[in-house]
Design an enzyme around this catalytic site. Structure first.
Site, PDB file in Angstrom:
ATOM      1  N   GLY A  12      24.810 -12.138 -22.994  1.00 56.05           N
ATOM      2  CA  GLY A  12      25.421 -11.211 -22.037  1.00 56.05           C
ATOM      3  C   GLY A  12      25.405 -11.724 -20.611  1.00 56.05           C
ATOM      4  N   ALA A  14      28.057 -13.553 -19.171  1.00 53.10           N
ATOM      5  CA  ALA A  14      29.383 -13.900 -18.639  1.00 53.10           C
ATOM      6  C   ALA A  14      29.579 -13.288 -17.257  1.00 53.10           C
ATOM      7  CB  ALA A  14      30.469 -13.399 -19.598  1.00 53.10           C
ATOM      8  N   TYR A 151      20.936   5.767 -24.207  1.00 55.74           N
ATOM      9  CA  TYR A 151      20.670   4.560 -23.413  1.00 55.74           C
ATOM     10  C   TYR A 151      19.182   4.502 -23.054  1.00 55.74           C
ATOM     11  CZ  TYR A 151      20.789   1.098 -19.656  1.00 55.74           C
ATOM     12  OH  TYR A 151      20.544  -0.015 -18.877  1.00 55.74           O
TER      13      TYR A 151
HETATM   14  N1  NAD Z   1      23.229  -2.874 -13.879  1.00 57.70           N
HETATM   15  C1  NAD Z   1      22.205  -2.050 -13.943  1.00 57.70           C
HETATM   16  O1  NAD Z   1      22.098  -1.082 -13.181  1.00 57.70           O
HETATM   17  C2  NAD Z   1      21.120  -2.283 -14.950  1.00 57.70           C
HETATM   18  C3  NAD Z   1      19.871  -1.708 -14.711  1.00 57.70           C
HETATM   19  C4  NAD Z   1      18.858  -1.886 -15.660  1.00 57.70           C
HETATM   20  C5  NAD Z   1      19.082  -2.643 -16.775  1.00 57.70           C
HETATM   21  N2  NAD Z   1      20.306  -3.199 -16.970  1.00 57.70           N
HETATM   22  C6  NAD Z   1      20.476  -3.995 -18.190  1.00 57.70           C
HETATM   23  O2  NAD Z   1      20.826  -5.322 -17.831  1.00 57.70           O
HETATM   24  C7  NAD Z   1      21.588  -5.915 -18.882  1.00 57.70           C
HETATM   25  C8  NAD Z   1      22.836  -6.541 -18.300  1.00 57.70           C
HETATM   26  O3  NAD Z   1      23.615  -5.506 -17.745  1.00 57.70           O
HETATM   27  P1  NAD Z   1      24.637  -5.749 -16.538  1.00 57.70           P
HETATM   28  O4  NAD Z   1      24.347  -4.710 -15.540  1.00 57.70           O
HETATM   29  O5  NAD Z   1      24.675  -7.145 -16.161  1.00 57.70           O
HETATM   30  O6  NAD Z   1      25.981  -5.284 -17.267  1.00 57.70           O
HETATM   31  P2  NAD Z   1      27.410  -5.963 -17.336  1.00 57.70           P
HETATM   32  O7  NAD Z   1      28.268  -4.972 -18.028  1.00 57.70           O
HETATM   33  O8  NAD Z   1      27.829  -6.469 -16.007  1.00 57.70           O
HETATM   34  O9  NAD Z   1      27.176  -7.246 -18.272  1.00 57.70           O
HETATM   35  C9  NAD Z   1      26.870  -7.094 -19.623  1.00 57.70           C
HETATM   36  C10 NAD Z   1      27.290  -8.349 -20.370  1.00 57.70           C
HETATM   37  O10 NAD Z   1      26.948  -8.177 -21.743  1.00 57.70           O
HETATM   38  C11 NAD Z   1      28.036  -8.620 -22.519  1.00 57.70           C
HETATM   39  N3  NAD Z   1      28.036  -7.960 -23.827  1.00 57.70           N
HETATM   40  C12 NAD Z   1      28.254  -6.650 -24.094  1.00 57.70           C
HETATM   41  N4  NAD Z   1      28.258  -6.451 -25.413  1.00 57.70           N
HETATM   42  C13 NAD Z   1      28.007  -7.647 -25.990  1.00 57.70           C
HETATM   43  C14 NAD Z   1      27.910  -8.086 -27.317  1.00 57.70           C
HETATM   44  N5  NAD Z   1      28.078  -7.231 -28.347  1.00 57.70           N
HETATM   45  N6  NAD Z   1      27.676  -9.386 -27.577  1.00 57.70           N
HETATM   46  C15 NAD Z   1      27.517 -10.258 -26.547  1.00 57.70           C
HETATM   47  N7  NAD Z   1      27.620  -9.907 -25.258  1.00 57.70           N
HETATM   48  C16 NAD Z   1      27.871  -8.613 -24.989  1.00 57.70           C
HETATM   49  C17 NAD Z   1      29.275  -8.266 -21.709  1.00 57.70           C
HETATM   50  O11 NAD Z   1      30.426  -9.005 -22.121  1.00 57.70           O
HETATM   51  C18 NAD Z   1      28.805  -8.607 -20.313  1.00 57.70           C
HETATM   52  O12 NAD Z   1      29.060  -9.953 -19.991  1.00 57.70           O
HETATM   53  C19 NAD Z   1      21.839  -4.804 -19.886  1.00 57.70           C
HETATM   54  O13 NAD Z   1      20.885  -4.911 -20.930  1.00 57.70           O
HETATM   55  C20 NAD Z   1      21.603  -3.528 -19.094  1.00 57.70           C
HETATM   56  O14 NAD Z   1      21.214  -2.443 -19.885  1.00 57.70           O
HETATM   57  C21 NAD Z   1      21.324  -3.058 -16.082  1.00 57.70           C
HETATM   58  C1  LIG Z   2      22.385  14.802 -13.695  1.00 59.81           C
HETATM   59  C2  LIG Z   2      22.026  14.249 -12.402  1.00 59.81           C
HETATM   60  C3  LIG Z   2      20.591  13.913 -12.167  1.00 59.81           C
HETATM   61  C4  LIG Z   2      20.020  12.966 -13.174  1.00 59.81           C
HETATM   62  C5  LIG Z   2      18.600  12.671 -12.860  1.00 59.81           C
HETATM   63  C6  LIG Z   2      18.054  11.705 -13.863  1.00 59.81           C
HETATM   64  O1  LIG Z   2      17.856  12.282 -15.105  1.00 59.81           O
HETATM   65  C7  LIG Z   2      16.794  11.138 -13.360  1.00 59.81           C
HETATM   66  C8  LIG Z   2      16.520   9.863 -13.606  1.00 59.81           C
HETATM   67  C9  LIG Z   2      15.290   9.318 -13.147  1.00 59.81           C
HETATM   68  C10 LIG Z   2      14.945   8.063 -13.358  1.00 59.81           C
HETATM   69  C11 LIG Z   2      15.831   7.009 -13.948  1.00 59.81           C
HETATM   70  C12 LIG Z   2      16.134   7.201 -15.349  1.00 59.81           C
HETATM   71  C13 LIG Z   2      17.166   6.711 -15.903  1.00 59.81           C
HETATM   72  C14 LIG Z   2      18.123   5.851 -15.177  1.00 59.81           C
HETATM   73  C15 LIG Z   2      19.212   5.499 -16.109  1.00 59.81           C
HETATM   74  C16 LIG Z   2      20.104   4.594 -15.832  1.00 59.81           C
HETATM   75  C17 LIG Z   2      20.129   3.900 -14.557  1.00 59.81           C
HETATM   76  C18 LIG Z   2      21.256   2.899 -14.499  1.00 59.81           C
HETATM   77  C19 LIG Z   2      21.144   1.805 -15.468  1.00 59.81           C
HETATM   78  C20 LIG Z   2      19.807   1.252 -15.614  1.00 59.81           C
HETATM   79  O2  LIG Z   2      19.025   1.247 -14.629  1.00 59.81           O
HETATM   80  O3  LIG Z   2      19.493   0.785 -16.704  1.00 59.81           O
END
Ligand code: NAD
Ligand SMILES: CCCCC[C@H](O)/C=C/C=C\C/C=C\C/C=C\CCCC(=O)O
Length: 271
Positions: A12, A14, A151
């Site tokens: 993931g 790209a 999620y």
């Molecule tokens: N962006 C955020 O706020 C955030 C916060 C916490 C955790 N994360 C985690 O970080 C990781 C990366 O997320 P991101 O924010 O870079 O998202 P993004 O959508 O920018 O990138 C995700 C990448 O995963 C690839 N992907 C999706 N499905 C796939 C599959 N079946 N096989 C291979 N590749 C696949 C996509 O093509 C993409 O390149 C994820 O696990 C996400 O849950 C993101």
């Molecule tokens: C409905 C509006 C208020 C929502 C409040 C929410 O339930 C509180 C969250 C508190 C902490 C964070 C928990 C989850 C964050 C989920 C995703 C964040 C974005 C992606 C990521 O960080 O993985």
């Protein structure tokens, strides 16, 4: 772990966090194989990196991590081209409650598969050279998030799975360390959320923008590097975000703590 000369397989990457992590790895002299579903973005990213870091240091393999054969073949190809994999980063993930079964497959099932592939390759007991496995969890793996229950559940699973492996008494002889990168919201396409992807999505988006805060990708990458470069990182949970900064956290309740004192000391003797 020093990154110069290390070989890395990352899913993931790209775009988004994986792309930023790959850039930081290349800057530090590692060689990287990117496996991603998105051929167009993957090739574009790798072309740019090859121009900056050399063709021999980074390549792309198109692989859907939910496709068992594609994932295994990609890993085997990377081993054959790089000679070895020192670091496995299971990073691919999606956030879409309307595709909750696919989300569990990508965020959990495929992450387990990637971990198992890496263990099979790295295990010193069976002839491997050891290594480090980093699984991308999230702040959502620590707290309830009402808009995205599946999620959040997948990210709790990533933390539980990874730390359970880290606690296995055989990991030292296997020569493998297991850790989680736990980002808070970060500025990637993952957060371009449509209403159907969760519940109360507009309130949630307002909440993360105005309360939790959205970190630039560079902040999360800094956290990743801190986690990888820490020597005693087996079982580590690295929380990184706009408000949190970079911190190692502990989320555990120890079931032994509720046992009567005598039983605790008996259990300590047998463990
Ligand atoms: N962006 C955020 O706020 C955030 C916060 C916490 C955790 N994360 C985690 O970080 C990781 C990366 O997320 P991101 O924010 O870079 O998202 P993004 O959508 O920018 O990138 C995700 C990448 O995963 C690839 N992907 C999706 N499905 C796939 C599959 N079946 N096989 C291979 N590749 C696949 C996509 O093509 C993409 O390149 C994820 O696990 C996400 O849950 C993101
Ligand atoms: C409905 C509006 C208020 C929502 C409040 C929410 O339930 C509180 C969250 C508190 C902490 C964070 C928990 C989850 C964050 C989920 C995703 C964040 C974005 C992606 C990521 O960080 O993985």
């Amino acid at each position: 772990m020093k990154l110069e000369g290390k070989t890395v397989f990352i899913t993931g990457a790209a775009q988004g966090l994986g792309q930023g992590i790959t850039e930081a790895l290349l800057e530090r002299g590692a060689k990287v194989c990117i496996a991603d579903l998105n051929r167009e973005k993957g090739e574009e990213t790798v072309n740019q990196f090859q121009q900056r870091f050399g063709k021999e240091n980074v390549f792309f393999i198109k692989a859907d991590v939910t496709n068992e054969k594609e994932f295994e073949d990609a890993f085997k190809e990377a081993v054959s081209r790089l000679g070895n994999i020192d670091i496995m980063v299971n990073n691919a993930g999606i956030m879409d409650e309307s595709k909750w079964e696919l989300m569990i497959q990508i965020n959990v099932t495929s992450l387990v598969r990637g971990t198992n592939l890496a263990i099979g390759h790295m295990n010193k007991v069976t002839g491997g050279k050891g290594g480090l496995i980093i699984n991308t969890a999230s702040v959502a793996g620590f707290a309830p998030g009402v808009s995205f229950p599946v999620y959040g559940g997948t990210k709790h699973a990533v933390i539980g799975f990874t730390t359970s492996w880290a606690a296995n008494p055989n990991v030292e002889s296997m020569g493998i360390r297991f850790a989680c990168l736990c980002p808070s919201p970060a500025d990637t396409a993952l957060l371009d959320l449509k209403d159907h992807q969760g519940m109360m999505v507009s309130q949630f988006t307002k909440f993360i923008n105005e309360v939790l805060g959205v970190a630039p990708v560079s902040k999360i990458v800094e956290g990743f590097i801190t986690l990888v470069e820490k020597d005693d990182n087996n079982g580590a949970l690295l929380l990184v975000g706009k408000n949190e900064g970079i911190q190692f956290v502990n989320r555990f309740y120890d079931p032994m703590a509720s046992l009567p004192k005598q039983k605790q000391s008996d259990a300590a003797k047998t463990s």
